[in-house]
Write a protein that holds these residues in place. Structure first.
Motif, PDB file in Angstrom:
ATOM      1  N   SER A   1       0.775  -1.168  -0.056  1.00  0.00           N
ATOM      2  CA  SER A   1       0.009  -0.073  -0.050  1.00  0.00           C
ATOM      3  C   SER A   1       0.725   1.287  -0.164  1.00  0.00           C
ATOM      4  O   SER A   1       2.056   1.171   0.440  1.00  0.00           O
ATOM      5  CB  SER A   1      -0.993   0.102   1.251  1.00  0.00           C
ATOM      6  N   PRO A   2       0.397   2.358  -0.505  1.00  0.00           N
ATOM      7  CA  PRO A   2       1.299   3.364  -0.476  1.00  0.00           C
ATOM      8  C   PRO A   2       1.393   3.949   0.864  1.00  0.00           C
ATOM      9  O   PRO A   2       0.939   3.922   1.710  1.00  0.00           O
ATOM     10  CB  PRO A   2       0.302   4.431  -1.415  1.00  0.00           C
ATOM     11  N   GLU A   3       2.486   4.798   0.929  1.00  0.00           N
ATOM     12  CA  GLU A   3       2.930   5.510   2.294  1.00  0.00           C
ATOM     13  C   GLU A   3       1.692   6.641   2.437  1.00  0.00           C
ATOM     14  O   GLU A   3       1.307   7.384   1.596  1.00  0.00           O
ATOM     15  CB  GLU A   3       4.077   6.109   2.021  1.00  0.00           C
ATOM     16  N   PRO A   4       1.206   6.721   3.631  1.00  0.00           N
ATOM     17  CA  PRO A   4       0.301   7.878   4.081  1.00  0.00           C
ATOM     18  C   PRO A   4       0.800   9.310   3.549  1.00  0.00           C
ATOM     19  O   PRO A   4       2.076   9.840   4.072  1.00  0.00           O
ATOM     20  CB  PRO A   4       0.095   7.747   5.521  1.00  0.00           C
ATOM     21  N   LEU A   5      -0.038  10.038   3.269  1.00  0.00           N
ATOM     22  CA  LEU A   5       0.398  11.433   2.729  1.00  0.00           C
ATOM     23  C   LEU A   5       0.164  12.450   4.100  1.00  0.00           C
ATOM     24  O   LEU A   5      -0.485  12.133   5.000  1.00  0.00           O
ATOM     25  CB  LEU A   5      -0.734  11.891   1.791  1.00  0.00           C
ATOM     26  N   PRO A   6       1.070  13.560   4.231  1.00  0.00           N
ATOM     27  CA  PRO A   6       0.937  14.458   5.267  1.00  0.00           C
ATOM     28  C   PRO A   6      -0.265  14.765   5.493  1.00  0.00           C
ATOM     29  O   PRO A   6      -1.231  14.962   4.747  1.00  0.00           O
ATOM     30  CB  PRO A   6       1.873  15.355   4.768  1.00  0.00           C
ATOM     31  N   VAL A   7      -0.685  15.261   6.688  1.00  0.00           N
ATOM     32  CA  VAL A   7      -2.036  15.722   7.189  1.00  0.00           C
ATOM     33  C   VAL A   7      -2.311  17.141   6.299  1.00  0.00           C
ATOM     34  O   VAL A   7      -1.526  17.983   6.519  1.00  0.00           O
ATOM     35  CB  VAL A   7      -2.104  15.932   8.671  1.00  0.00           C
TER      36      VAL A   7
END
Length: 725
Positions: free
Chosen positions: A176-182
């Motif tokens: 799965s892709p890395e979480p994006l910044p808030v």
């Protein structure tokens, strides 16, 4: 006993108490078998927590519990709580509780927990296989599924079938892709049109958990407003979940979210995506790579981490009611999630259901509405045509389009597209005598006669026989008229009346998403209305009596919801938007449409239901099946003392060749249905009693509505049935 034994016994009798206890303990240890390494059929078991507690995927109520299995050492690393497993589970081979001997075929299940010991004293069967090390069942999802099962008198395995999508090995292998910044908090935008709209967004962005029932203003802005609520929740570092009634609504919110925040910040969960893509998106949510979810009904169980907001659009739509056991409603599931996760809650619609009004009246949620000036500025002009107007316009009455409607169409076509809402699908669902209005029925079986196309012979809707020489048995007339004309016939009539204007239809077979803003006639069934570029110039809402005349508790509420949904696509009154509804203007839903006051209508409906003891003020369940089976079930169930049984009454028979409603009897079978009502606060007790009675019946071999078979007749139990007559 030998003499040697007697002497030995005598010596022991004379020993001090401490020595006597020591001797007895030594004898016990000598007789006890030597300790051996824990094995199963010669294979070593896991050294720590060697017992796995498994929920088997049987979907029958009398097996709605966990079963213990031994964990072989080679499966120790992968056999973690939350993974899918396969175990042996043969019919008739299970123990009374969690113990299992080997035998039977392999069946899927979920490993719920690992424990050191089993309550079962006999040998345990071992786990046959860990299907995948992916931990798909979290503790939070398991708790939610159990709460849903308890509320709806269903089985945990049935709920998990709805909550966890089928596995795709290829999807699991892809990272799965890395979480994006808030992201940053969004501007209020069109939320500023509502009295507390900006404050609602600020609360979400600051980590709060506001609960609101949102009466959205007419127009297309609702999708952008939902997107801003999701963005505000993500700005607080939490997740958000939005459930919508159909794929078209999902596409609009998906586009709004992408436009507002860019790609990669939300997942779309719909059946149209296909099993592999849907499972891949679901895994991204489960792994924490994506914090926001938009989807249709099945997305209500999406495993969003650190949930900050659950939102539902148009809770009165039938699509939110699950068709498979135990048939939960998305609104109730999201209410359970809001309570379990202590997160924000947003229930939005152009209209307002009685359940939404109850949430506000109880104080659990706050109203999120616009002022009357804002409502008048956004809503179209609504005009009515009642029975009195039709009586004075006999030609229009026969044609079903009164003079006012024709004028509205002609005027609207000068400025843009015109929407025509028809309450029934098809060509001409029902025919009647043009003189006395007696229904036209088949001479062989008394079924309803239908016209399949322009100039076609009549055909019986039950037995399928053609009728070429019909005459009315009441008055002898030979002329027929349509009781309710469908979309195809309406399109033909309008096409002849306006030959130079394109006519488009949208319904079950072919649903349009959008139409151009150029002049055209769009004939649609309720719920299938396409969005017009720039809004419709006018709308006709035909045959209102057909929607209001249904023998259903929700007929008025549902008719108003469908009318407002269509009218919300029309331009505001200030730019000429006009809606004509063909219905008696004195009726409450019609007046609510004219005033554009769905909240007031829902509040009055709630007060009447409270006085009569109808849902949602009370909790209700239905028990349906063959008459003798229903009577036997009612005798066996131990209902709460406050329960009131209504009926049983006959269930309408499904005509041969007709699609069967969920919960309706099979063709040719005669069923009865009883309703059981309890006062507020006793719904859980009613659900528990019904579940226990159904489980006992299934254990004896009785059928159930969830696919159980056996020698006894089928009995279907449903909590909170959507239609109670």
């Amino acid at each position: 006993m030998s003499s040697k034994d007697g002497q030995a016994g005598g010596g022991a009798e004379g020993a001090p108490p401490e020595q006597l206890a020591f001797i007895r303990e030594s004898v016990r240890k000598a007789k006890a078998p030597k300790a051996k390494p824990r094995t199963w059929r010669g294979a070593a078991l896991a050294k720590e927590l060697p017992v796995a507690r498994v929920l088997v995927d049987k979907g029958v109520l009398h097996l709605d519990r966990y079963f213990d299995y031994a964990v072989p050492e080679e499966l120790d690393a992968d056999a973690q709580p939350g993974v899918r497993v396969r175990v042996r589970f043969g019919a008739g081979r299970h123990r009374v509780r969690e113990g299992r001997r080997e035998g039977g075929g392999l069946i899927d299940g979920f490993l719920v927990e690992r424990v050191a010991e089993s309550d079962y004293s006999g040998p345990l069967a071992a786990l046959a296989q860990v299907v995948s090390p992916e931990r798909v069942l979290s503790e939070e999802l398991l708790g939610l599924a159990r709460a849903v099962a308890d509320r709806y008198a269903g089985g945990l395995a049935d709920v998990l079938q709805l909550a966890v999508p089928p596995r795709s090995a290829r999807a699991e292998q892809r990272p799965s892709p890395e979480p994006l910044p808030v992201p940053g908090a969004p501007e209020a935008g069109s939320w500023g049109r509502y009295e507390r709209g900006a404050a609602f967004l600020e609360s979400l962005a600051s980590g709060g958990a506001p609960r609101a029932v949102w009466n959205a203003l007419p127009g297309p802005e609702w999708s952008e407003e939902l997107a801003r609520a999701v963005a505000a929740t993500l700005a607080s570092g939490r997740g958000a979940l939005v459930v919508l009634p159909d794929g078209r609504a999902v596409a609009r919110v998906d586009a709004a979210l992408t436009s507002l925040m860019g790609e990669g910040r939300h997942a779309v969960l719909t059946a149209d995506a296909g099993p592999e893509k849907r499972y891949r998106e679901w895994l991204a949510v489960r792994r924490g790579s994506v914090r926001a979810v938009v989807g249709t009904r099945a997305a209500m169980f999406a495993p969003v981490q650190d949930l900050g907001l659950v939102a539902l659009w148009d809770d009165g739509d039938d699509s939110h009611s699950e068709l498979h056991a135990p048939q939960p409603h998305a609104r109730e599931v999201l209410l359970l999630r809001a309570a379990q996760d202590k997160c924000g809650f947003l229930l939005g619609s152009w209209s307002c259901t009685v359940e939404a009004a109850q949430l506000v009246e109880s104080g659990w949620a706050r109203p999120l509405v616009a002022g009357r000036e804002q409502v008048r500025g956004a809503a179209p002009l609504v005009r009515t045509v009642g029975d009195g107007d039709l009586a004075r316009d006999e030609a229009a009455r026969a044609a079903r389009l009164p003079t006012l409607a024709w004028q509205a169409v002609r005027e609207g076509l000068r400025h843009g597209p015109v929407l025509v809402q028809v309450p029934r699908r098809g060509y001409v669902p029902r025919m009647a005598c043009a003189n006395c209005r007696a229904p036209a029925r088949c001479r062989h079986c008394s079924g309803p006669l239908e016209a399949q196309g322009s100039g076609a012979d009549l055909r019986c809707g039950w037995c399928g026989r053609d009728e070429g020489a019909w005459h009315c048995p009441e008055c002898g007339g030979f002329r027929l008229r349509a009781q309710v004309v469908g979309a195809r016939r309406t399109a033909e009539e309008l096409g002849r009346a306006f030959p130079a204007v394109p006519v488009r239809t949208s319904g079950r077979e072919h649903v349009l998403d959008t139409v151009p803003g150029t002049p055209s006639l769009v004939v649609s069934t309720p719920g299938a209305e396409p969005v017009a570029e720039g809004g419709y110039a006018a709308a006709l809402l035909l045959d209102g009596w057909a929607m209001l005349g249904r023998p259903d508790l929700r007929a008025g509420e549902d008719a108003l919801r469908r009318w407002i949904a269509a009218a919300s696509l029309v331009r505001p009154q200030r730019v000429g938007g006009t809606v004509v509804v063909v219905a008696e203007p004195t009726l409450r839903p019609v007046q609510a449409l004219v005033r554009w006051d769905p909240v007031g209508h829902a509040v009055r409906e709630l007060a009447e239901r409270a006085e009569l003891g109808f849902p949602p003020v009370s909790r209700m369940a239905s028990v349906a099946g063959p008459g003798e089976a229903v009577a036997e079930f009612l005798r066996a169930v131990e209902l709460p003392p406050e329960a009131e049984v209504l009926g049983p009454v006959p269930v309408p028979v499904t005509a041969a060749g007709r699609p069967r409603r969920v919960g309706a009897p099979p063709p040719g079978e005669h069923w009865e249905r009883a309703l059981i009502r309890v006062p507020p606060g006793r719904g859980a007790a009613l659900a528990a009693a019904l579940k226990a009675a159904q489980a006992a019946r299934m254990a004896r071999g009785g059928g159930s509505g969830a696919g159980g078979g056996g020698g006894e007749a089928v009995v279907r139990v449903r909590m909170d049935p959507p239609d109670i007559g």
